[in-house]
Design a protein around this motif. Structure first.
Motif, PDB file in Angstrom:
ATOM      1  N   VAL A  60       0.946  -1.225   0.020  1.00 49.23           N
ATOM      2  CA  VAL A  60      -0.004  -0.106  -0.017  1.00 49.23           C
ATOM      3  C   VAL A  60       1.001   1.173  -0.010  1.00 49.23           C
ATOM      4  CG1 VAL A  60      -1.566   1.429   1.200  1.00 49.23           C
ATOM      5  CG2 VAL A  60      -2.042  -1.209   1.071  1.00 49.23           C
ATOM      6  N   ASP A  61       1.974   1.435   0.667  1.00 45.93           N
ATOM      7  CA  ASP A  61       2.465   2.659   1.051  1.00 45.93           C
ATOM      8  C   ASP A  61       3.943   2.669   0.749  1.00 45.93           C
ATOM      9  OD1 ASP A  61       3.196   1.014   3.134  1.00 45.93           O
ATOM     10  OD2 ASP A  61       2.734   2.337   4.758  1.00 45.93           O
ATOM     11  N   LYS A  62       4.832   1.436   0.405  1.00 48.51           N
ATOM     12  CA  LYS A  62       6.106   1.634   0.275  1.00 48.51           C
ATOM     13  C   LYS A  62       6.523   0.715  -1.038  1.00 48.51           C
ATOM     14  CE  LYS A  62       7.690   1.949   5.032  1.00 48.51           C
ATOM     15  NZ  LYS A  62       6.982   3.235   5.090  1.00 48.51           N
ATOM     16  N   PHE A  70       0.808   1.279  -4.185  1.00 48.04           N
ATOM     17  CA  PHE A  70      -0.505   1.666  -4.392  1.00 48.04           C
ATOM     18  C   PHE A  70      -0.478   3.304  -4.534  1.00 48.04           C
ATOM     19  CE2 PHE A  70      -2.103  -2.704  -3.324  1.00 48.04           C
ATOM     20  CZ  PHE A  70      -2.010  -3.261  -4.466  1.00 48.04           C
ATOM     21  N   ARG A  71       0.026   3.773  -3.357  1.00 44.92           N
ATOM     22  CA  ARG A  71       0.181   5.311  -3.027  1.00 44.92           C
ATOM     23  C   ARG A  71       0.872   5.937  -4.229  1.00 44.92           C
ATOM     24  NH1 ARG A  71       0.320   4.955   3.196  1.00 44.92           N
ATOM     25  NH2 ARG A  71      -1.770   4.572   3.595  1.00 44.92           N
ATOM     26  N   GLN A  72       2.029   5.465  -4.528  1.00 45.31           N
ATOM     27  CA  GLN A  72       2.691   5.872  -5.663  1.00 45.31           C
ATOM     28  C   GLN A  72       1.992   5.940  -6.795  1.00 45.31           C
ATOM     29  OE1 GLN A  72       6.311   3.380  -4.986  1.00 45.31           O
ATOM     30  NE2 GLN A  72       7.511   5.291  -5.093  1.00 45.31           N
ATOM     31  N   ILE A  73       1.204   4.991  -7.242  1.00 40.05           N
ATOM     32  CA  ILE A  73       0.396   4.846  -8.481  1.00 40.05           C
ATOM     33  C   ILE A  73      -0.616   5.987  -8.210  1.00 40.05           C
ATOM     34  CG2 ILE A  73      -1.110   3.327  -9.742  1.00 40.05           C
ATOM     35  CD1 ILE A  73       0.560   0.952  -8.673  1.00 40.05           C
ATOM     36  N   ALA A  74      -1.453   5.776  -7.205  1.00 35.79           N
ATOM     37  CA  ALA A  74      -2.435   6.843  -7.008  1.00 35.79           C
ATOM     38  C   ALA A  74      -1.863   8.335  -7.301  1.00 35.79           C
ATOM     39  CB  ALA A  74      -3.145   6.680  -5.514  1.00 35.79           C
ATOM     40  N   ASP A  75      -0.484   8.624  -6.583  1.00 41.84           N
ATOM     41  CA  ASP A  75      -0.125  10.041  -6.787  1.00 41.84           C
ATOM     42  C   ASP A  75       0.276  10.207  -8.128  1.00 41.84           C
ATOM     43  OD1 ASP A  75      -0.330  10.396  -4.045  1.00 41.84           O
ATOM     44  OD2 ASP A  75       1.850  10.040  -3.697  1.00 41.84           O
ATOM     45  N   GLN A  77      -4.807  12.260 -13.725  1.00 41.16           N
ATOM     46  CA  GLN A  77      -4.859  12.110 -15.140  1.00 41.16           C
ATOM     47  C   GLN A  77      -6.079  11.646 -15.868  1.00 41.16           C
ATOM     48  OE1 GLN A  77      -1.123  10.131 -16.586  1.00 41.16           O
ATOM     49  NE2 GLN A  77       0.154  11.191 -15.118  1.00 41.16           N
ATOM     50  N   PRO A  78      -6.720  12.293 -16.658  1.00 47.19           N
ATOM     51  CA  PRO A  78      -7.992  12.043 -17.296  1.00 47.19           C
ATOM     52  C   PRO A  78      -8.344  10.648 -17.719  1.00 47.19           C
ATOM     53  CG  PRO A  78      -7.147  14.179 -18.320  1.00 47.19           C
ATOM     54  CD  PRO A  78      -6.210  13.535 -17.428  1.00 47.19           C
ATOM     55  N   HIS A  79      -7.190  10.069 -18.545  1.00 49.30           N
ATOM     56  CA  HIS A  79      -7.486   8.698 -19.237  1.00 49.30           C
ATOM     57  C   HIS A  79      -6.770   7.625 -18.306  1.00 49.30           C
ATOM     58  CE1 HIS A  79      -9.712  10.756 -22.281  1.00 49.30           C
ATOM     59  NE2 HIS A  79      -8.632  11.329 -22.510  1.00 49.30           N
ATOM     60  N   VAL A  83      -7.151   1.628  -5.982  1.00 49.10           N
ATOM     61  CA  VAL A  83      -5.797   1.982  -6.010  1.00 49.10           C
ATOM     62  C   VAL A  83      -5.767   3.577  -5.924  1.00 49.10           C
ATOM     63  CG1 VAL A  83      -3.525   2.034  -7.414  1.00 49.10           C
ATOM     64  CG2 VAL A  83      -4.685  -0.216  -6.789  1.00 49.10           C
ATOM     65  N   LEU A  84      -6.643   4.199  -6.959  1.00 49.85           N
ATOM     66  CA  LEU A  84      -6.470   5.605  -7.366  1.00 49.85           C
ATOM     67  C   LEU A  84      -7.002   6.560  -5.947  1.00 49.85           C
ATOM     68  CD1 LEU A  84      -7.497   5.879 -10.969  1.00 49.85           C
ATOM     69  CD2 LEU A  84      -5.257   6.182  -9.855  1.00 49.85           C
ATOM     70  N   SER A  85      -7.500   5.639  -4.903  1.00 46.20           N
ATOM     71  CA  SER A  85      -8.216   6.351  -3.829  1.00 46.20           C
ATOM     72  C   SER A  85      -7.255   6.489  -2.663  1.00 46.20           C
ATOM     73  CB  SER A  85      -9.366   5.438  -3.476  1.00 46.20           C
ATOM     74  OG  SER A  85      -9.104   4.364  -2.893  1.00 46.20           O
ATOM     75  N   GLN A  86      -6.032   5.845  -2.897  1.00 48.81           N
ATOM     76  CA  GLN A  86      -5.077   5.744  -1.841  1.00 48.81           C
ATOM     77  C   GLN A  86      -4.489   7.075  -1.569  1.00 48.81           C
ATOM     78  OE1 GLN A  86      -4.848   2.712  -0.002  1.00 48.81           O
ATOM     79  NE2 GLN A  86      -6.719   2.557  -1.172  1.00 48.81           N
TER      80      GLN A  86
END
Length: 112
Positions: free
Chosen positions: A44-46, A53-58, A63-65, A109-112
């Protein structure tokens, strides 16, 4: 996503919209995460073998698409966007993933 989970997510979204607050974080789709072996490479965080998942979300949250691109990557595998490791094919991760299940995972994932 089963009908019960879909109703729960819709209820959370409706409550948040009615109260004027930001959408609540969707519940973790634990069964999908386990079935797809997500935690073999992600946390989740490292960063681990892959980005957290947080890096992916950030990177992708605004980004629109991005959601469609990430869902396709989950469903079909894909080239590396982070370092040298690509997303394994579904057969290497637990089997095929429906469009609906891919959407559920990506939204979480995007909500992280």
């Amino acid at each position: 996503m089963n009908a019960h989970l879909r109703k729960a997510v819709a209820s959370l979204a409706a409550c948040a919209a009615a109260s004027g607050s930001a959408l609540a974080q969707p519940p973790e789709p634990t069964a999908l995460i386990d079935h797809q072996h997500c935690m073999f490479c992600h946390t989740v965080d490292k960063p681990f073998l892959a980005p957290s998942f947080r890096q992916i979300a950030d990177r992708y949250r605004d980004q629109p698409h991005a959601s469609a691109m990430l869902e396709a990557k989950l469903r079909h595998g894909g080239k590396a966007h982070w370092g040298d490791m690509s997303m394994p094919l579904p057969a290497e991760r637990g089997g095929p993933l429906s469009a609906e299940d891919a959407h559920t995972l990506v939204q979480w994932v995007l909500s992280q």
